[in-house]
Scaffold this active site. Structure first.
Site, PDB file in Angstrom:
ATOM      1  N   HIS A  61       0.821  -1.222   0.000  1.00  0.00           N
ATOM      2  CA  HIS A  61       0.000   0.000   0.000  1.00  0.00           C
ATOM      3  C   HIS A  61       0.856   1.274   0.000  1.00  0.00           C
ATOM      4  CE1 HIS A  61      -4.029   1.703   1.665  1.00  0.00           C
ATOM      5  NE2 HIS A  61      -3.367   2.654   1.037  1.00  0.00           N
ATOM      6  N   HIS A  63       1.325   5.257  -2.080  1.00  0.00           N
ATOM      7  CA  HIS A  63       0.797   6.243  -3.033  1.00  0.00           C
ATOM      8  C   HIS A  63       1.991   6.982  -3.645  1.00  0.00           C
ATOM      9  CE1 HIS A  63      -3.397   5.835  -1.619  1.00  0.00           C
ATOM     10  NE2 HIS A  63      -2.831   5.587  -0.446  1.00  0.00           N
ATOM     11  N   ARG A  65       1.685   8.816  -6.516  1.00  0.00           N
ATOM     12  CA  ARG A  65       1.158  10.056  -7.135  1.00  0.00           C
ATOM     13  C   ARG A  65       1.559  10.248  -8.586  1.00  0.00           C
ATOM     14  NH1 ARG A  65      -2.097  10.116  -2.879  1.00  0.00           N
ATOM     15  NH2 ARG A  65      -1.200  10.988  -0.992  1.00  0.00           N
ATOM     16  N   ASP A 153      -8.921   2.565  -3.197  1.00  0.00           N
ATOM     17  CA  ASP A 153      -8.399   3.151  -1.956  1.00  0.00           C
ATOM     18  C   ASP A 153      -8.526   4.671  -1.928  1.00  0.00           C
ATOM     19  OD1 ASP A 153      -7.034   3.162   0.578  1.00  0.00           O
ATOM     20  OD2 ASP A 153      -5.389   4.098  -0.515  1.00  0.00           O
ATOM     21  N   ASN A 278      -6.781   8.959   6.938  1.00  0.00           N
ATOM     22  CA  ASN A 278      -8.037   8.206   6.815  1.00  0.00           C
ATOM     23  C   ASN A 278      -7.755   6.722   6.644  1.00  0.00           C
ATOM     24  OD1 ASN A 278      -9.474  10.559   6.873  1.00  0.00           O
ATOM     25  ND2 ASN A 278      -9.881  10.623   4.679  1.00  0.00           N
ATOM     26  N   ASP A 305       0.901   2.574   3.732  1.00  0.00           N
ATOM     27  CA  ASP A 305      -0.010   3.629   3.258  1.00  0.00           C
ATOM     28  C   ASP A 305       0.765   4.944   3.076  1.00  0.00           C
ATOM     29  OD1 ASP A 305      -2.229   4.959   2.406  1.00  0.00           O
ATOM     30  OD2 ASP A 305      -3.311   4.879   4.307  1.00  0.00           O
ATOM     31  N   HIS A 309       2.060  14.380   0.738  1.00  0.00           N
ATOM     32  CA  HIS A 309       1.313  15.597   0.388  1.00  0.00           C
ATOM     33  C   HIS A 309       2.234  16.798   0.547  1.00  0.00           C
ATOM     34  CE1 HIS A 309      -2.578  13.649   0.114  1.00  0.00           C
ATOM     35  NE2 HIS A 309      -2.437  13.115   1.316  1.00  0.00           N
ATOM     36  N   PRO A 322      -5.641  13.940   3.934  1.00  0.00           N
ATOM     37  CA  PRO A 322      -5.235  12.913   4.887  1.00  0.00           C
ATOM     38  C   PRO A 322      -4.028  12.115   4.399  1.00  0.00           C
ATOM     39  CG  PRO A 322      -7.093  12.140   3.586  1.00  0.00           C
ATOM     40  CD  PRO A 322      -6.797  13.546   3.108  1.00  0.00           C
TER      41      PRO A 322
HETATM   42  O1  DOR Z   1      -5.050   8.990   4.616  1.00  0.00           O
HETATM   43  C1  DOR Z   1      -5.206   8.543   3.488  1.00  0.00           C
HETATM   44  N1  DOR Z   1      -4.550   9.074   2.431  1.00  0.00           N
HETATM   45  N2  DOR Z   1      -6.016   7.511   3.311  1.00  0.00           N
HETATM   46  C2  DOR Z   1      -6.334   7.059   2.084  1.00  0.00           C
HETATM   47  O2  DOR Z   1      -7.024   6.080   1.985  1.00  0.00           O
HETATM   48  C3  DOR Z   1      -5.833   7.749   0.878  1.00  0.00           C
HETATM   49  C4  DOR Z   1      -4.558   8.430   1.154  1.00  0.00           C
HETATM   50  C5  DOR Z   1      -4.095   9.373   0.084  1.00  0.00           C
HETATM   51  O3  DOR Z   1      -4.221   9.047  -1.102  1.00  0.00           O
HETATM   52  O4  DOR Z   1      -3.555  10.420   0.421  1.00  0.00           O
HETATM   53 ZN    ZN Z   2      -4.315   4.497   1.106  1.00  0.00          ZN
END
Ligand code: DOR
Ligand code: ZN
Length: 424
Positions: A61, A63, A65, A153, A278, A305, A309, A322
């Site tokens: 998991h 991200h 981007r 997700d 989240n 996860d 950001h 989040p």
């Molecule tokens: O906190 C989160 N950020 N939860 C998610 O499921 C998505 C993720 C995001 O893409 O930033």
């Molecule tokens: Zn996620």
């Protein structure tokens, strides 16, 4: 063929029940031999005295981007971050722009990963077209293009009929359906419901938003025979539900984010938006229940996860996006649990390497002779700080930024090549 000999380390490989001071010989891209005192004059030697040698970590998991929001992370910076954290395989979430809902985007992601050659970047396809929750993606085409699982997700699948169909396809294709379980109507805010929402007046996210969806999806997995993987589990009652359905023989697996094992809702008071994620950080009793579930085996694996950001997207709790970066902090957090005797070192390696590899059916996550030479070598005692010098992500959003950490990756090898060496 190039040979690498890792000498004097403690090899920890749960897949073979090995915890021993032995040497490891790599030939080309494969593990050649594990034995006491290997002598191989042609090999490049890595001295692993005082270090742990384990199968490279696998993260189901992340991200990255890319495509679409490469100011936060791209596949190169994400891969650098992964190998610095000891990960040799990662699964890239499809909430990109465009999303991974078509074969060409899936091929782009894995090709980028291969092109930089640091770690495998395996695409997750979306469950629904555009992640809109309405129409199923073409699972066959996406699997053909390299997708190893399906998930929307970030946007939990709200419609029961869609989730049911997805799980039917899962049983036909043998590919897991992963869901971010949170009912939208019960998760409109930014903090967990209870003390903190009452204290701050912030809109909340209910634990039952997560639990009702876990229960629904487990029932669907029971009826369809599909493989359900619950993403970032956060509540104690969620653990109970998964335990119940596992005992019934349902094909359900689940992951936990290391931050949910370390921090509770109180961290929002000191760290504000940096602690926003989240599903949200929950109560102390939930953290304790998750730790217990790790030890017992109800939780199958750890997944970071990793959610980068930009600083301006983390302004105020209620309006901030989040997520936290997590690839480089996962090992120190998990080692803290080992130090506190919540889990053993062997269980930790299982949770980070062998178990996640098994969930998506990869041949990695093991140091068995003949398997891919994906290896992490770490110092469980080394103290360090995640800061401008040590961070490989394009983003800095973690409540652990600048804080002392213990446990550091010294080398990461992918297919027998050194892809990360500390301070080089
Ligand atoms: O906190 C989160 N950020 N939860 C998610 O499921 C998505 C993720 C995001 O893409 O930033
Ligand atoms: Zn996620």
């Amino acid at each position: 063929m190039i040979k690498v000999l890792i000498k004097n380390g403690t090899v920890v490989d749960p897949s073979q029940g090995i915890v021993d001071k032995i040497d490891l010989l790599i030939e080309g891209d494969r593990i050649k031999r594990l034995d006491y005192e290997i002598f191989e004059p042609e090999a490049q030697v890595i001295d692993a005295s005082g270090l742990i040698v384990a199968p490279g970590f696998v993260d189901l998991h992340v991200h990255f981007r890319d495509p679409g929001q490469t100011y936060k992370e791209d596949i190169l910076s994400g891969s650098k971050c992964a190998v610095a954290g000891g990960f040799t395989t990662v699964v890239a979430m499809p909430n990109t722009n465009p999303p991974i809902d078509s074969p060409h985007v899936a091929r782009y992601v894995s090709a980028q990963g291969k092109c930089w050659g640091l770690c495998d970047v395996l695409p997750a396809g979306t469950i629904t077209v555009g992640r809109k929750g309405e129409e199923l993606s073409d699972f066959y085409a996406l699997k053909e293009a390299g997708c190893v699982c399906f998930t929307d997700d970030g946007s939990p699948v709200q419609r029961t009929d869609i989730m049911q169909k997805a799980l039917i396809f899962s049983s036909e294709l043998g590919v897991p359906i992963m869901n971010h379980c949170e009912d939208d109507l019960l998760s409109q805010g930014s903090v967990t419901e209870g003390y903190l929402s009452a204290l701050t007046g912030l809109k909340s996210r209910y634990p039952e938003a997560e639990e009702t969806m876990i229960a629904r999806d487990c029932v669907l997995a029971y009826r369809t025979g599909g493989h359900l993987h619950v993403q970032h589990l956060t509540t104690g009652f969620g653990v109970e539900l998964i335990r119940f359905f596992k005992e019934k023989g349902v094909k359900v697996t689940c992951e936990v984010n290391p931050y949910h094992l370390l921090l509770d809702e109180g961290t929002m008071l000191s760290e504000g938006p940096l602690a926003r994620v989240n599903p949200p950080l929950r109560k102390k009793e939930d953290v304790l229940a998750l730790r217990e579930a790790l030890r017992e085996g109800v939780i199958d694996c750890v997944a970071t996860d990793h959610a980068p950001h930009a600083p301006y997207e983390k302004g105020l709790i209620d309006s901030s996006l989040p997520g936290m970066i997590g690839l480089q902090t996962a090992l120190p957090i998990m080692l803290k649990l080992v130090e506190e005797e919540v889990i053993s070192l062997v269980r930790m390696v299982d949770l980070m390497s062998c178990a996640p590899a098994k969930i998506i059916g990869l041949e990695v996550g093991t140091l068995k002779e003949g398997s891919p030479a994906d290896v992490v070598i770490f110092d469980p005692k080394k103290e360090w700080v995640l800061n401008e010098e040590t961070n490989f992500s394009k983003s800095k959003n973690t409540p652990l930024w600048g804080k002392p950490l213990k446990g550091k990756v010294i080398y990461t090898l992918k297919g027998g090549r050194i892809v990360y060496k500390e301070n080089s």
